[in-house]
Design a protein around this motif. Structure first.
Motif, PDB file in Angstrom:
ATOM      1  N   VAL A 101       0.839  -1.202   0.000  1.00 21.10           N
ATOM      2  CA  VAL A 101       0.000   0.000   0.000  1.00 21.10           C
ATOM      3  C   VAL A 101       0.877   1.257   0.000  1.00 21.10           C
ATOM      4  O   VAL A 101       0.539   2.269  -0.624  1.00 21.10           O
ATOM      5  N   GLU A 102       2.005   1.186   0.666  1.00 21.93           N
ATOM      6  CA  GLU A 102       2.918   2.331   0.726  1.00 21.93           C
ATOM      7  C   GLU A 102       3.417   2.748  -0.662  1.00 21.93           C
ATOM      8  O   GLU A 102       3.856   3.884  -0.841  1.00 21.93           O
ATOM      9  N   LEU A 103       3.338   1.848  -1.635  1.00 19.36           N
ATOM     10  CA  LEU A 103       3.783   2.161  -2.997  1.00 19.36           C
ATOM     11  C   LEU A 103       2.712   2.895  -3.804  1.00 19.36           C
ATOM     12  O   LEU A 103       3.001   3.457  -4.850  1.00 19.36           O
ATOM     13  N   PHE A 104       1.459   2.878  -3.322  1.00 18.00           N
ATOM     14  CA  PHE A 104       0.350   3.439  -4.093  1.00 18.00           C
ATOM     15  C   PHE A 104       0.412   4.968  -4.124  1.00 18.00           C
ATOM     16  O   PHE A 104       0.800   5.611  -3.151  1.00 18.00           O
ATOM     17  N   ASP A 105      -0.048   5.557  -5.237  1.00 18.95           N
ATOM     18  CA  ASP A 105      -0.366   6.984  -5.300  1.00 18.95           C
ATOM     19  C   ASP A 105      -1.863   7.201  -5.114  1.00 18.95           C
ATOM     20  O   ASP A 105      -2.285   8.239  -4.609  1.00 18.95           O
ATOM     21  N   VAL A 106      -2.659   6.238  -5.543  1.00 22.94           N
ATOM     22  CA  VAL A 106      -4.104   6.234  -5.305  1.00 22.94           C
ATOM     23  C   VAL A 106      -4.503   4.826  -4.895  1.00 22.94           C
ATOM     24  O   VAL A 106      -4.047   3.846  -5.491  1.00 22.94           O
ATOM     25  N   ALA A 107      -5.366   4.718  -3.870  1.00 25.80           N
ATOM     26  CA  ALA A 107      -5.815   3.419  -3.380  1.00 25.80           C
ATOM     27  C   ALA A 107      -7.301   3.241  -3.677  1.00 25.80           C
ATOM     28  O   ALA A 107      -8.101   4.148  -3.424  1.00 25.80           O
ATOM     29  N   CYS A 108      -7.667   2.081  -4.212  1.00 26.85           N
ATOM     30  CA  CYS A 108      -9.053   1.820  -4.635  1.00 26.85           C
ATOM     31  C   CYS A 108      -9.694   0.678  -3.848  1.00 26.85           C
ATOM     32  O   CYS A 108      -9.023  -0.297  -3.477  1.00 26.85           O
ATOM     33  N   LEU A 109     -10.993   0.807  -3.620  1.00 29.16           N
ATOM     34  CA  LEU A 109     -11.821  -0.295  -3.140  1.00 29.16           C
ATOM     35  C   LEU A 109     -13.157  -0.165  -3.872  1.00 29.16           C
ATOM     36  O   LEU A 109     -13.999   0.642  -3.502  1.00 29.16           O
ATOM     37  N   LEU A 110     -13.319  -0.947  -4.922  1.00 32.19           N
ATOM     38  CA  LEU A 110     -14.463  -0.806  -5.825  1.00 32.19           C
ATOM     39  C   LEU A 110     -15.476  -1.935  -5.626  1.00 32.19           C
ATOM     40  O   LEU A 110     -16.136  -2.387  -6.567  1.00 32.19           O
ATOM     41  N   SER A 111     -15.631  -2.370  -4.389  1.00 36.68           N
ATOM     42  CA  SER A 111     -16.453  -3.537  -4.038  1.00 36.68           C
ATOM     43  C   SER A 111     -17.895  -3.419  -4.511  1.00 36.68           C
ATOM     44  O   SER A 111     -18.457  -2.330  -4.600  1.00 36.68           O
ATOM     45  N   ARG A 112     -18.494  -4.596  -4.752  1.00 33.49           N
ATOM     46  CA  ARG A 112     -19.917  -4.673  -5.109  1.00 33.49           C
ATOM     47  C   ARG A 112     -20.792  -4.768  -3.863  1.00 33.49           C
ATOM     48  O   ARG A 112     -21.978  -4.448  -3.905  1.00 33.49           O
ATOM     49  N   TRP A 113     -20.259  -5.265  -2.766  1.00 36.87           N
ATOM     50  CA  TRP A 113     -20.921  -5.204  -1.463  1.00 36.87           C
ATOM     51  C   TRP A 113     -19.830  -5.183  -0.414  1.00 36.87           C
ATOM     52  O   TRP A 113     -18.723  -5.650  -0.642  1.00 36.87           O
ATOM     53  N   GLU A 114     -20.131  -4.598   0.750  1.00 40.85           N
ATOM     54  CA  GLU A 114     -19.086  -4.445   1.753  1.00 40.85           C
ATOM     55  C   GLU A 114     -19.709  -4.199   3.118  1.00 40.85           C
ATOM     56  O   GLU A 114     -20.397  -3.195   3.328  1.00 40.85           O
ATOM     57  N   GLY A 115     -19.477  -5.139   4.048  1.00 42.49           N
ATOM     58  CA  GLY A 115     -19.975  -4.969   5.415  1.00 42.49           C
ATOM     59  C   GLY A 115     -19.294  -3.825   6.137  1.00 42.49           C
ATOM     60  O   GLY A 115     -19.885  -3.149   6.981  1.00 42.49           O
ATOM     61  N   PHE A 116     -18.035  -3.601   5.827  1.00 42.35           N
ATOM     62  CA  PHE A 116     -17.298  -2.471   6.396  1.00 42.35           C
ATOM     63  C   PHE A 116     -16.284  -1.927   5.394  1.00 42.35           C
ATOM     64  O   PHE A 116     -16.366  -0.806   4.951  1.00 42.35           O
TER      65      PHE A 116
END
Length: 373
Positions: A270-285
């Motif tokens: 994650v430390e290498l990312f410039d942008v972080a994505c979470l494009l989930s279709r469902w997510e409890g948290f």
């Protein structure tokens, strides 16, 4: 056992995120007030709990529903009788059903945490109906049900799982102290053949239907068309990996796609990312979201289920619609082009993770609940 301690017997079948949650919870739970026993499946590792629990028991528990569940219920009931806990704490759907049935008629209190309702997954109507029926039937056999987000609580009320006063929201958290005091920079871009000056977009999650890696890779193609030095990292494995690699190959950017497989040091990537994505279709948290904030990364996430409880669009991240690779690519490119926006999202994310999503707060809220029960 000291007589003035509250004895809690935790029951867990699914490892993965539940395993990490329990370890984080126990790390900061007051050891002068609580004594902990873990009853778990063979997927857990005893050495991970050496300094966290007073007793560790493993029994056969499988993910699938079947005849072996009766054996598991008997085994759990036997251990509840053996340890005579004040509270039985059941983690996730399968262990929740087993532990609550096993505890019927015994003289203790029961707390249940589904860690995300199974009936909110994308699955057949028949399966959804079965999961809801099980949860409704088991709900009377516990004192409290912990929901990991407001969206999870509302979902339980909408599906008529139980009364409002049985539900309590305790937001998930991340171990900020462990991260800040840990080793940083362990993974280098050059180790993945990524140029230092590259624009790196990443996601952490299994390559499966829920986490929408297919949307991520389509977004990646659109970003790559605009930013020639863009690279993409997927931290995880899963049954859609071949499909994801094929798409990148067919569209001429396979050299810019880096899939780590399963790793136990996801934050180093994650430390290498410039942008972080979470494009989930469902997510409890969506535990990856506070982890991204903790690492100081701007976020693009889907506006679904619990995610808007965590991400406020334009304040600590950008929200896009589910299955919207075009919207996701536009959001990523906004962050790439607008340094001021990027800095604002990161600053607010850092503030939020410290004030709202600290693991210590999760344990403190559990401690208060256990004492009330």
């Amino acid at each position: 056992m000291r007589k003035d301690k509250i004895r809690i017997l935790h029951v867990a079948q699914a490892a993965g995120g539940v395993d990490l949650y329990i370890r984080m919870l126990l790390k900061y739970l007051d050891k002068d007030k609580f004594e902990n026993i873990l009853v778990c499946s063979q997927d857990f590792h005893k050495e991970d709990y050496n300094d966290l629990v007073d007793y560790f028991e493993q029994i056969e528990m499988t993910r699938a529903i079947g005849g072996s569940d009766l054996k598991a219920i008997k085994a759990v009931r036997k251990l509840i009788r053996k340890y005579n806990p004040d509270i039985v704490y059941a983690h996730s759907s399968k262990a929740g059903a087993i532990a609550r049935v096993a505890d019927i008629g015994l003289k203790n209190h029961c707390v249940y945490n589904p860690h995300g309702w199974a009936f909110n997954m994308r699955c057949s109507a028949r399966k959804k109906a079965m999961y809801m029926a099980i949860e409704r039937a088991a709900a009377p056999f516990c004192d409290k049900i912990i929901c990991i987000s407001d969206a999870e609580k509302q979902s339980a009320l909408d599906k008529k799982i139980c009364r409002d006063d049985k539900l309590q929201v305790i937001f998930n958290g991340v171990d900020i102290e462990a991260y800040e005091n840990g080793v940083h920079g362990a993974i280098k871009r050059r180790g993945l053949n990524i140029p230092e000056a590259a624009f790196v977009v990443g996601m952490v999650g299994r390559m499966s239907l829920q986490k929408a890696p297919d949307v991520f890779i389509k977004m990646a193609k659109k970003v790559k068309d605009e930013v020639s030095n863009a690279h993409f990292i997927i931290v995880g494995n899963g049954n859609q990996e071949a499909e994801i690699r094929k798409y990148a190959e067919n569209n001429g950017f396979s050299d810019s796609l880096h899939i780590t497989g399963w790793v136990d040091n996801a934050m180093s990537y994650v430390e290498l990312f410039d942008v972080a994505c979470l494009l989930s279709r469902w997510e409890g948290f969506g535990l990856a979201l506070p982890e991204y904030m903790m690492a100081g990364k701007p976020i693009v996430a889907s506006s679904v289920d619990a995610i808007p409880n965590i991400i406020r669009d334009g304040e600590n991240g950008l929200l896009v619609e589910v299955d919207d690779d075009i919207g996701a690519s536009e959001a990523v490119l906004r962050i790439y082009r607008e340094a001021g926006l990027r800095d604002r999202l990161v600053a607010q994310g850092m503030e939020d993770v410290h004030s709202r999503f600290n693991a210590r707060r999760v344990s403190e809220e559990h401690g208060k609940l256990f004492e009330q029960v």
